[in-house]
Scaffold this active site. Structure first.
Site, PDB file in Angstrom:
ATOM      1  N   LYS A   2       3.694  14.176  13.531  1.00 44.96           N
ATOM      2  CA  LYS A   2       4.086  13.703  12.199  1.00 44.96           C
ATOM      3  C   LYS A   2       4.765  14.825  11.411  1.00 44.96           C
ATOM      4  CE  LYS A   2       1.784  11.274   8.324  1.00 44.96           C
ATOM      5  NZ  LYS A   2       0.489  10.688   7.896  1.00 44.96           N
ATOM      6  N   SER A  53       0.233   5.912   6.626  1.00 46.67           N
ATOM      7  CA  SER A  53       1.506   6.592   6.527  1.00 46.67           C
ATOM      8  C   SER A  53       2.039   7.152   7.852  1.00 46.67           C
ATOM      9  CB  SER A  53       1.375   7.741   5.528  1.00 46.67           C
ATOM     10  OG  SER A  53       0.432   8.681   5.992  1.00 46.67           O
ATOM     11  N   SER A 102      -4.442   6.350   7.379  1.00 56.07           N
ATOM     12  CA  SER A 102      -3.064   6.532   7.855  1.00 56.07           C
ATOM     13  C   SER A 102      -2.863   6.733   9.348  1.00 56.07           C
ATOM     14  CB  SER A 102      -2.419   7.695   7.123  1.00 56.07           C
ATOM     15  OG  SER A 102      -1.943   7.248   5.890  1.00 56.07           O
TER      16      SER A 102
HETATM   17  N1  GLN Z   1      -2.618   4.295   2.468  1.00 58.53           N
HETATM   18  C1  GLN Z   1      -3.488   5.275   1.900  1.00 58.53           C
HETATM   19  C2  GLN Z   1      -2.816   5.960   0.731  1.00 58.53           C
HETATM   20  O1  GLN Z   1      -1.755   5.580   0.404  1.00 58.53           O
HETATM   21  C3  GLN Z   1      -3.889   6.257   2.924  1.00 58.53           C
HETATM   22  C4  GLN Z   1      -2.825   7.215   3.240  1.00 58.53           C
HETATM   23  C5  GLN Z   1      -3.269   8.211   4.224  1.00 58.53           C
HETATM   24  O2  GLN Z   1      -4.281   8.031   4.903  1.00 58.53           O
HETATM   25  N2  GLN Z   1      -2.531   9.301   4.286  1.00 58.53           N
HETATM   26  O3  GLN Z   1      -3.340   6.865   0.175  1.00 58.53           O
END
Ligand code: GLN
Length: 451
Positions: free
Chosen positions: A53, A128, A152
């Site tokens: 990532k 994400s 994410s």
């Molecule tokens: N979707 C969650 C957020 O927007 C988790 C994101 C993540 O785990 N980085 O914070």
């Protein structure tokens, strides 16, 4: 290790990636470099390609977190997970698209544009770590690493139809991971099979002096993960599943339950009484931490700088034009939450609720070995469907954030498809530092060909 085989694989995956360029999975590739590095070592990941990532540092490579504010920035050092992957013979072939600074549940909040789901390009990958999940799902990399703050790794794994593990908080070093919410962030592996996932997990797990929050707890061996303790009792928090979960997902959960019963396990109802407060608690604490972590991106020290007449304009304009709308929303929310007069009402209160949620899990794991939940309430939604409705988007995390608040490990496993052919994910949650119980159970489920 067969040098030619790795070379041929990298070439083939490269050609496939070119054909699937519209999916917008990689933000940058490094196939030759990855191959060269891999050949210097051999180990558990020999012969495997790995996608990383774009919020995990690789020395001398750009590191942008899919944000304009980091355009032009190159990392001066390498993340511990990347060092460990290379030392194990893995070839790091590219960096993947994501939500900006890992904030989002759809991988649409990216300066590079949305990632498209290999199962249906009109749909999101989840987020994400959408690029990492899609890279594995589309066969562009054997394995991938993502980061999971509130879901994410798990939610994109579910939306793309692959395995994705969020290890126990502290299990994997965060050194070299750009911080979003430091008390939640955890790097996790994604793969197409449990065996592959296990090899990546044991490679990256373990104490690191460079991360003071990394736990000095022994890492389960490869053998323990492959063939660990058999769970006897499984808990399901049924009251959380009454509303808002797609029927087809609940049907697959039942398939898994029936398999467990037939295998002699007990399925019991459990309660996580504070879980209904998890979304609110998470979005208070995560935005507070984010506002503080992202203060360093000021137009002076990293990447992008807006031309300005004076210093305060430079700060203001660099941040105003460098961050995207979701990141700005979180910084503003977090700053408000931490401001004098509101701190106790929001931040302190949310910390207390976090403790209660954690205690719920500690209590439940006195009784059961694993907990089952859906990974997300729906399958992948259409690109653009939720982007203007942040609250609705935040609800995509309803089943992943309680786990992140508690810090326990959880995996999303692929569990068949819905009537539109979209992957369904189920979540298996374990007790602190008991990844081997989760992983060896998942291996049995995979071997049983339930889905
Ligand atoms: N979707 C969650 C957020 O927007 C988790 C994101 C993540 O785990 N980085 O914070």
């Amino acid at each position: 290790m067969d040098i030619n085989r790795l070379h041929t694989k990298i070439q083939e995956q490269g050609r496939l990636a070119d054909r699937l360029d519209d999916l917008n999975i990689f933000v940058r590739t490094r196939r030759e470099q990855g191959e060269k590095e891999a050949l210097l070592n051999s180990g558990l990941l020999s012969g495997n390609t790995i996608a990383v990532k774009d919020n995990i540092a690789i020395k001398d490579e750009p590191l942008t977190c899919a944000s304009k504010i980091l355009m032009g920035y190159t990392s001066p050092f390498t993340a511990t997970v990347v060092e460990r992957i290379i030392a194990a013979g893995g070839a790091i072939i590219g960096q993947t698209n994501q939500d900006e600074f890992a904030m989002g549940s759809s991988s649409e909040n990216s300066i590079y544009g949305p990632v498209r789901n290999p199962n249906d390009p009109e749909r999101v990958t989840g987020g994400s770590s959408g690029g990492s999940a899609a890279a594995v799902a589309a066969g562009l990399a054997d394995l991938a690493v993502g980061s999971d703050t509130g879901g994410s790794v798990r939610q994109p794994a579910a939306f793309c139809g692959v395995y994705g593990l969020k290890p126990t908080y502290g299990r994997v070093s965060r050194y070299g991971l750009v911080a979003f919410a430091s008390s939640f962030d955890q790097i996790g592996p994604l793969a197409n099979s449990v065996d592959d996932l296990i090899r990546l997990f044991v490679t990256i797990a373990g104490h690191d002096d460079k991360d003071s929050t990394s736990a000095d707890t022994p890492v389960p061996t490869l053998e323990e993960c492959l063939d660990g303790p058999v769970p006897k009792k499984i808990g399901i928090p049924r009251s959380l599943l009454k509303k808002g979960v797609a029927k087809e997902i609940l049907v697959q959960l039942e398939v898994l339950e029936n398999f467990c019963r037939k295998s002699g396990m007990d399925i019991v109802e459990i309660s996580l009484p504070h879980a209904p407060y998890a979304i609110a608690t998470y979005y208070i604490l995560a935005t507070a931490e984010a506002s503080s972590n992202l203060a360093r991106f000021d137009g002076i020290r990293y990447g992008y700088r807006h031309p300005s007449e004076n210093l305060s304009d430079l700060y203001e304009l660099s941040r105003a034009t460098g961050f995207g709308p979701e990141v700005k929303r979180r910084i503003m929310l977090g700053t408000y939450i931490l401001s004098a007069g509101y701190y106790d009402a929001y931040y302190t209160k949310a910390q207390k609720v976090r403790t209660l949620i954690k205690q719920d899990f500690i209590d439940v794991f006195r009784e059961v070995d694993l907990i089952f939940l859906p990974t997300a309430p729906t399958t992948a939604f259409k690109i653009g469907a939720l982007i203007n409705n942040p609250l609705e988007m935040y609800l995509a995390d309803i089943f992943t954030v309680p786990i992140s608040l508690a810090g326990v490990p959880a995996i999303s496993i692929p569990a068949g498809k819905d009537r539109n052919g979209l992957p369904i994910g189920l979540q298996i949650v374990g007790d602190y530092f008991r990844e081997e119980t989760i992983l060896s159970f998942c291996r049995k489920v995979e071997q049983a060909n339930l889905f």
